[in-house]
Design an enzyme around this catalytic site. Structure first.
Site, mmCIF file in Angstrom:
data_model
loop_
_atom_site.group_PDB
_atom_site.id
_atom_site.type_symbol
_atom_site.label_atom_id
_atom_site.label_comp_id
_atom_site.label_asym_id
_atom_site.label_seq_id
_atom_site.Cartn_x
_atom_site.Cartn_y
_atom_site.Cartn_z
ATOM 1 N N ASP A 133 1.365 0.724 -9.149
ATOM 2 C CA ASP A 133 0.095 1.131 -9.769
ATOM 3 C C ASP A 133 -0.546 2.315 -9.061
ATOM 4 O O ASP A 133 -1.584 2.809 -9.511
ATOM 5 C CB ASP A 133 -0.900 -0.038 -9.775
ATOM 6 C CG ASP A 133 -0.581 -1.076 -10.831
ATOM 7 O OD1 ASP A 133 0.011 -0.722 -11.862
ATOM 8 O OD2 ASP A 133 -0.931 -2.255 -10.631
ATOM 9 N N GLU B 110 -0.329 -11.259 -4.538
ATOM 10 C CA GLU B 110 -0.888 -9.914 -4.747
ATOM 11 C C GLU B 110 -2.410 -10.063 -4.697
ATOM 12 O O GLU B 110 -3.061 -10.308 -5.691
ATOM 13 C CB GLU B 110 -0.416 -9.350 -6.089
ATOM 14 C CG GLU B 110 -0.790 -7.888 -6.308
ATOM 15 C CD GLU B 110 -2.109 -7.724 -7.050
ATOM 16 O OE1 GLU B 110 -3.074 -7.218 -6.420
ATOM 17 O OE2 GLU B 110 -2.183 -8.081 -8.228
ATOM 18 N N ASP C 285 1.258 -11.802 -9.425
ATOM 19 C CA ASP C 285 0.311 -10.732 -9.716
ATOM 20 C C ASP C 285 -1.113 -11.285 -9.849
ATOM 21 O O ASP C 285 -1.322 -12.399 -10.328
ATOM 22 C CB ASP C 285 0.746 -10.060 -11.029
ATOM 23 C CG ASP C 285 -0.206 -8.985 -11.492
ATOM 24 O OD1 ASP C 285 -0.377 -8.008 -10.749
ATOM 25 O OD2 ASP C 285 -0.768 -9.138 -12.592
#
Length: 493
Positions: free
Chosen positions: A394, A341, A294
């Site tokens: 998200d 990411e 992430d």
């Protein structure tokens, strides 16, 4: 650096399904029958990858990206029916655990689930497999179990509010024997978590399904990671952060995003060869076939905000650790398949780091329709070394997103994503993603189900009320199986 590509296949598809969202009689998804049924579904439809969200424990706010431990597993995912099959629970013990609410009630789980887990622990008899697990994982398990025991002792307050004898890690370690029973409970929960997870993982592999896992870049301040390894972070003499993480103001948020995570002491970490990161990624490699890191851009440059600020407005950018970390990872965590990411504010240094590591980045189609030159549109992909999504956890679901397109976005959508006769915008976007050159295409299960705002997983600007969506018990219908298989076969994925 050696370039890692395609995760062992040239062209694959995946589905994003949080474990928490799997159907269950007990209020939240787990590693029980529904998880095995989902693996069967993936195998039968030709889908190669199951993407999950972080499997670590959650706390206030319920976000798996703000966990009390980067290494531990979420106790709520331990399946109660499997504990019953092992003779650790009885039918009467499960009745108070049943909850058929349409969304996850984390407060209720916190108040009820540990009753069942503690009852199971009272009937548990240690054996060779348990001791092997405890020894193998002692490097993180011992600290975690002690930390949680002290959490319980101190009414679940943040460690910074504990009395000195508990707040000081070295002193707490010396008195660990006083908490032997409570420590044993938390070790038992982790033993059951990894026992069940490894069985599910082995089943997935037998069915030809790989698991794409997710690790957050930062740790929560109130975590065993900070309490036990405080030298890894920029803290003052009172153990409070000097700086915290976040994102600067942008078109979506005039105040920016104040995450509040402590900042790593990268200089110290580099001196010890990134030992903590190496252990973390080795641990993740055992849990997952592909590791999504992430906020990858934070390794190239990261945003910091003074501790105590109420917004992210007064922060600044810092030069990141760069390729030094990933050179160590390449050497120490061999053959790890890593997905970067690379979303957010992407600057030349981020692109350079991505190129140097060779890691695939992410292409999210919900961000693609500002113009026909947008880099997220499939016709602009330079190579197949990427993973394409309609949206992520998200984002809004695609049905919700499509209903809110601006006139300009809709005009680009019609040109870049032609809709076939009778095909919805959702199906058109799935088709665009599936037929791209990306090595892997991941579709959230909510998009295959055609769901709207009710199925959104997370709203980044909202502190509470996220991570609560649950799939209906009958979601794996014959119609869904036919639908998914059709997309996979048409795209030859």
């Amino acid at each position: 650096m050696k370039i890692e590509r395609n995760f062992g296949f040239n062209r694959g598809s995946g589905i994003l399904m949080p474990v928490s969202a799997l159907p269950s009689r007990y209020g939240i998804g787990s590693f029980g029958k529904s998880a095995f049924a989902f693996v069967d579904f993936l195998s039968e439809t030709g889908v190669k990858v199951w993407q999950v969200l972080p499997l670590c424990p959650t706390t206030y706010g319920d976000s798996p990206y703000q966990s009390p431990s980067c290494f531990a597993g979420n106790p709520y995912f331990v399946d109660l029916d499997l504990l019953r099959e092992d003779g650790l629970l009885e039918a009467k013990d499960l009745k108070p655990q049943k909850n058929d609410s349409k969304t996850i009630d984390y407060g209720w789980l916190f108040e009820t689930r540990y009753t069942a887990l503690r009852l199971a622990y009272s009937r548990f008899v240690t054996g060779l497999k348990y001791f092997e697990f405890a020894e193998k994982n002692a490097y993180w398990l011992d600290d975690y179990a002690l930390y949680m025991a002290l959490k319980v002792k101190n009414g679940h307050k943040s460690f910074v509010e504990w009395p000195e004898e508990d707040r000081d890690y070295d002193r707490a370690k010396e008195s660990a024997k006083a908490h032997k029973k409570e420590i044993g409970f938390w070790k038992f929960v982790q033993y059951e978590f990894f026992k069940q997870w490894n069985a599910l993982l082995a089943y997935a592999h037998a069915k030809g399904v790989s698991v794409l896992g997710d690790i957050p870049i930062y740790v929560a301040y109130d975590s065993v990671d900070v309490w036990a390894k405080r030298d890894n972070y920029l803290l003052d003499e009172n153990l409070k952060p000097t700086l915290v993480a976040g994102c600067p103001p942008d078109a979506f948020s005039s105040d920016g995003q104040l995450w509040g995570n402590p900042i790593y002491d990268w200089a110290k970490m580099q001196k010890d060869g990134f030992k903590w990161w190496i252990l973390r990624l080795k641990h993740a490699k055992e849990m997952y076939d592909i590791i999504r890191i992430d906020h990858f851009r934070g390794f190239a440059g990261y945003y910091t905000i003074p501790y105590g600020d109420t917004t992210a407005k007064n922060g600044w950018w810092n030069e990141g650790v760069g390729s030094a970390l990933f050179k160590a990872v390449r050497k120490e965590v061999r053959s790890a398949h890593i997905l970067a990411e690379d979303l957010g504010v992407i600057t030349p240094d981020v692109r350079a780091l991505l190129k140097e590591t060779g890691y695939p980045g992410m292409k999210v189609l919900h961000f693609a329709f500002s113009s026909l030159d947008n880099e997220y549109l499939p016709h602009n992909y330079r190579s197949s070394n990427c993973v394409v999504y309609t949206g992520t956890h998200d984002n809004a679901t695609t049905r919700e997103w499509a209903a809110e397109l601006s006139k300009q976005e809709l005009a680009v959508f019609k040109k870049a994503c032609p809709r076939y006769r009778g095909e919805s915008k959702v199906d058109a976007l799935i088709s665009l993603a599936m037929n791209s050159k990306a090595a892997l295409c991941v579709i959230p299960i909510a998009d295959y189900l055609g769901l709207g705002a009710e199925a959104r997983i997370n709203r980044p600007s909202k502190a509470y009320g996220n991570w609560a969506w649950r799939a209906n018990g009958d979601y794996l219908s014959p119609e869904l199986k036919t639908r998914v298989r059709s997309f996979v076969e048409k795209a030859e994925r």
